[in-house]
Motif scaffolding. Structure first.
Motif, mmCIF file in Angstrom:
data_model
loop_
_atom_site.group_PDB
_atom_site.id
_atom_site.type_symbol
_atom_site.label_atom_id
_atom_site.label_comp_id
_atom_site.label_asym_id
_atom_site.label_seq_id
_atom_site.Cartn_x
_atom_site.Cartn_y
_atom_site.Cartn_z
ATOM 1 N N GLU A 171 36.698 27.046 23.456
ATOM 2 C CA GLU A 171 36.966 26.229 24.638
ATOM 3 C C GLU A 171 37.797 26.470 25.881
ATOM 4 O OE1 GLU A 171 41.353 22.860 25.390
ATOM 5 O OE2 GLU A 171 40.474 23.992 23.324
ATOM 6 N N LEU A 172 38.574 28.078 25.538
ATOM 7 C CA LEU A 172 38.757 29.172 26.317
ATOM 8 C C LEU A 172 38.236 30.177 27.164
ATOM 9 C CD1 LEU A 172 42.937 29.510 25.171
ATOM 10 C CD2 LEU A 172 42.323 27.798 26.546
ATOM 11 N N ARG A 173 36.890 29.883 26.741
ATOM 12 C CA ARG A 173 36.118 31.271 27.202
ATOM 13 C C ARG A 173 36.763 32.255 27.995
ATOM 14 N NH1 ARG A 173 30.881 29.330 25.047
ATOM 15 N NH2 ARG A 173 30.536 27.528 25.038
ATOM 16 N N PRO A 174 37.457 32.668 26.903
ATOM 17 C CA PRO A 174 37.637 34.300 27.130
ATOM 18 C C PRO A 174 37.581 35.677 27.577
ATOM 19 C CG PRO A 174 37.970 34.460 24.849
ATOM 20 C CD PRO A 174 37.335 33.247 25.224
ATOM 21 N N LEU A 175 35.608 35.349 27.297
ATOM 22 C CA LEU A 175 34.943 36.865 27.560
ATOM 23 C C LEU A 175 34.509 36.547 28.833
ATOM 24 C CD1 LEU A 175 33.044 37.130 24.086
ATOM 25 C CD2 LEU A 175 35.014 38.534 25.865
ATOM 26 N N GLY A 176 34.523 37.787 29.726
ATOM 27 C CA GLY A 176 33.628 37.192 31.573
ATOM 28 C C GLY A 176 34.615 36.627 32.128
ATOM 29 N N ARG A 177 36.296 36.401 32.016
ATOM 30 C CA ARG A 177 36.468 35.567 33.190
ATOM 31 C C ARG A 177 37.879 36.207 33.315
ATOM 32 N NH1 ARG A 177 40.523 32.409 31.236
ATOM 33 N NH2 ARG A 177 40.782 31.930 29.746
ATOM 34 N N ILE A 251 37.772 46.546 28.687
ATOM 35 C CA ILE A 251 38.266 45.983 29.194
ATOM 36 C C ILE A 251 38.283 46.330 30.283
ATOM 37 C CG2 ILE A 251 41.075 45.068 30.078
ATOM 38 C CD1 ILE A 251 41.747 45.092 26.415
ATOM 39 N N CYS A 252 37.768 45.443 31.965
ATOM 40 C CA CYS A 252 38.117 46.113 32.696
ATOM 41 C C CYS A 252 38.455 46.062 33.939
ATOM 42 C CB CYS A 252 36.132 45.751 33.550
ATOM 43 S SG CYS A 252 35.924 46.156 34.796
ATOM 44 N N VAL A 253 39.589 46.180 34.062
ATOM 45 C CA VAL A 253 40.620 46.039 35.357
ATOM 46 C C VAL A 253 39.704 46.533 36.516
ATOM 47 C CG1 VAL A 253 43.039 46.152 33.656
ATOM 48 C CG2 VAL A 253 41.651 47.856 34.789
ATOM 49 N N SER A 254 40.405 45.868 37.677
ATOM 50 C CA SER A 254 39.904 46.303 38.638
ATOM 51 C C SER A 254 41.710 45.691 39.998
ATOM 52 C CB SER A 254 38.682 45.904 39.686
ATOM 53 O OG SER A 254 38.579 44.583 39.256
ATOM 54 N N ASP A 255 41.326 46.082 41.168
ATOM 55 C CA ASP A 255 42.475 46.132 41.753
ATOM 56 C C ASP A 255 41.476 46.606 43.644
ATOM 57 O OD1 ASP A 255 44.823 44.372 42.796
ATOM 58 O OD2 ASP A 255 45.692 46.175 42.361
ATOM 59 N N TRP A 256 41.975 45.420 44.258
ATOM 60 C CA TRP A 256 42.179 45.574 46.374
ATOM 61 C C TRP A 256 43.100 45.982 46.840
ATOM 62 C CZ3 TRP A 256 36.950 45.886 48.626
ATOM 63 C CH2 TRP A 256 36.360 45.390 47.900
ATOM 64 N N TRP A 257 43.548 47.075 48.403
ATOM 65 C CA TRP A 257 43.900 46.962 48.588
ATOM 66 C C TRP A 257 43.984 47.660 50.348
ATOM 67 C CZ3 TRP A 257 45.458 52.388 50.157
ATOM 68 C CH2 TRP A 257 45.286 53.345 49.314
ATOM 69 N N ASN A 338 43.111 40.012 44.742
ATOM 70 C CA ASN A 338 41.769 40.455 43.688
ATOM 71 C C ASN A 338 41.887 41.210 43.041
ATOM 72 O OD1 ASN A 338 39.446 38.457 42.859
ATOM 73 N ND2 ASN A 338 38.345 40.120 43.904
ATOM 74 N N SER A 339 43.600 40.572 41.623
ATOM 75 C CA SER A 339 43.432 41.909 40.654
ATOM 76 C C SER A 339 42.783 41.038 39.649
ATOM 77 C CB SER A 339 45.167 42.265 40.440
ATOM 78 O OG SER A 339 45.691 42.389 41.420
ATOM 79 N N SER A 340 41.991 42.160 38.802
ATOM 80 C CA SER A 340 41.799 41.170 37.438
ATOM 81 C C SER A 340 41.946 41.661 36.407
ATOM 82 C CB SER A 340 40.141 40.893 38.076
ATOM 83 O OG SER A 340 38.882 41.868 38.527
ATOM 84 N N VAL A 341 41.194 41.028 35.279
ATOM 85 C CA VAL A 341 42.023 41.915 33.947
ATOM 86 C C VAL A 341 40.895 40.618 33.416
ATOM 87 C CG1 VAL A 341 42.606 42.373 31.982
ATOM 88 C CG2 VAL A 341 43.738 43.086 33.732
ATOM 89 N N THR A 342 39.085 42.089 32.661
ATOM 90 C CA THR A 342 38.312 41.186 32.274
ATOM 91 C C THR A 342 37.825 41.826 30.930
ATOM 92 O OG1 THR A 342 37.473 40.586 34.481
ATOM 93 C CG2 THR A 342 35.709 40.009 32.373
ATOM 94 N N VAL A 343 37.370 40.607 29.387
ATOM 95 C CA VAL A 343 36.967 41.626 28.347
ATOM 96 C C VAL A 343 36.060 40.576 28.608
ATOM 97 C CG1 VAL A 343 37.902 41.458 26.288
ATOM 98 C CG2 VAL A 343 39.566 41.274 27.901
ATOM 99 N N ARG A 344 35.058 41.814 27.770
ATOM 100 C CA ARG A 344 33.468 41.523 27.790
ATOM 101 C C ARG A 344 33.126 42.195 26.163
ATOM 102 N NH1 ARG A 344 32.298 44.647 33.065
ATOM 103 N NH2 ARG A 344 32.232 47.275 32.119
#
Length: 349
Positions: A171-177, A251-257, A338-344
């Motif tokens: 239901e939540l589809r946590p991978l890739g989002r 786990i991939c993390v990214s941030d724009w500044w 556009n901060s992000s934490v993605t599990v893949r």
């Protein structure tokens, strides 16, 4: 003997001559029939004074026929409205009559949210099917991507899991989002734990468009250090412990500044991987050199990948700071978005 003439009435001066007019017959009233008309007698003369041969019954009938008024224009018959053909009632398919194998295939096409919220409470039989691992394996098998195939292989390699975990995952589809909520400030400061410095945090439009961002807005800092933080519960996002400890995820993390053209700024980022007791298992920190004034509104992207997750990771802590270098009142510090934490699924080398 001379015949007397009727005197002529002449009105005098100022007088009007009154003439009696016959009364008008009321509309729709039939003329009065005189006695003896049916016998063919003239109403103005008696039978003794009647001149000419007597009229027979055939002549009277012919005279009556001549007096029949001509028929008026015939009205066209109105067509009766035709009744629309009634559609036959649809026959609903009774899914309870299907064998379990076929019913399982049918339910596998239903969205996971509907399966858990609508189909599961129908009856005991449907509840047992929704709780079975076989149904969710069919749902996972429909994902033809590389990540979907990898997850399906991982699930099959482990002992049967509780259906609620697989159902929540589908239901939540946590991978890739992106697991960060409100990454660009489109909802103000909601979902963030903030600490204000100087004039505090603000939300403004981006100076330059950020590719892939859900909104072109950003958080802006002030002349003192401002920070905001989110702590993500990976199990609540749909990931179960066996999958997190399998060694197949990253786990991939990214941030724009960036900065304003007329003001320099400072920026810092700190990300931690925590266990169930919030003990730090791994971390990533970065503090780039300050951006100087008159910088043409530069912007940067910071990213990092935790390739090998330590056993026991259950939380991710994401926190960043910013301030300006001119110490101006207002919001002239670092701009983050556009901060992000993605599990893949970990990419095989």
């Amino acid at each position: 003997m001379s015949r007397r003439r009727r005197p002529t009435l002449t009105p005098g001066p100022g007088e009007r001559l009154r003439v009696r007019r016959p009364k008008a017959r009321p509309a729709g009233r039939a003329p009065r029939r005189l006695p003896g008309l049916d016998a063919g007698l003239c109403p103005s003369r008696s039978p003794a004074r009647r001149r000419g041969p007597s009229m027979g019954a055939s002549a009277i009938s012919k005279a009556r026929a001549d007096r029949v008024p001509a028929p008026g224009p015939q009205e066209e018959p109105q067509e009766e409205p035709q009744e629309e053909p009634q559609e036959e009632p649809e026959v609903l398919l009774d899914l309870s009559q299907l064998p379990p194998e076929l019913l399982l295939q049918v339910l596998s096409h239903v969205p996971p949210r509907t399966l858990l919220g609508r189909c599961r409470p129908v009856c005991r039989r449907w509840r047992a099917l929704v709780d079975s691992q076989a149904l969710w394996l069919l749902v996972l098998a429909r994902d033809r991507s590389a990540a979907g195939r990898a997850v399906l292989q991982l699930v099959r390699s482990y002992p049967p899991l509780a259906s609620c975990r697989l159902g929540c995952f589908c239901e939540l589809r946590p991978l890739g989002r992106n697991l960060i909520r409100n990454p660009c400030g489109q909802e103000g400061l909601r979902q963030w734990k903030v600490q204000h410095g100087g004039s505090g945090w603000a939300v403004e439009e981006n100076i330059h468009a950020v590719p892939g961002a859900p909104a072109q807005t950003c958080f802006v800092t002030s002349f003192r250090w401002c920070s905001k933080k989110q702590t993500l519960n990976l199990e609540e996002e749909g990931l179960w412990p066996e999958l997190l400890d399998s060694g197949e995820l990253e786990i991939c993390v990214s941030d724009w500044w960036g900065a304003r053209h007329d003001s320099g700024c400072r920026y810092r980022l700190h990300v931690q991987l925590l266990d169930a007791d919030h003990v730090t298992l791994d971390k990533f920190s970065v503090a780039p050199d300050p951006v100087q004034q008159w910088n043409n509104s530069v912007c940067f992207r910071v990213s990092h990948v935790f390739c090998t997750l330590p056993t026991g990771v259950r939380f991710v802590s994401f926190e960043h700071w910013g301030q300006d270098t001119q110490f101006w009142a207002g919001h002239y510090g670092a701009r983050v978005t556009n901060s992000s934490v993605t599990v893949r699924v970990r990419q095989s080398s």
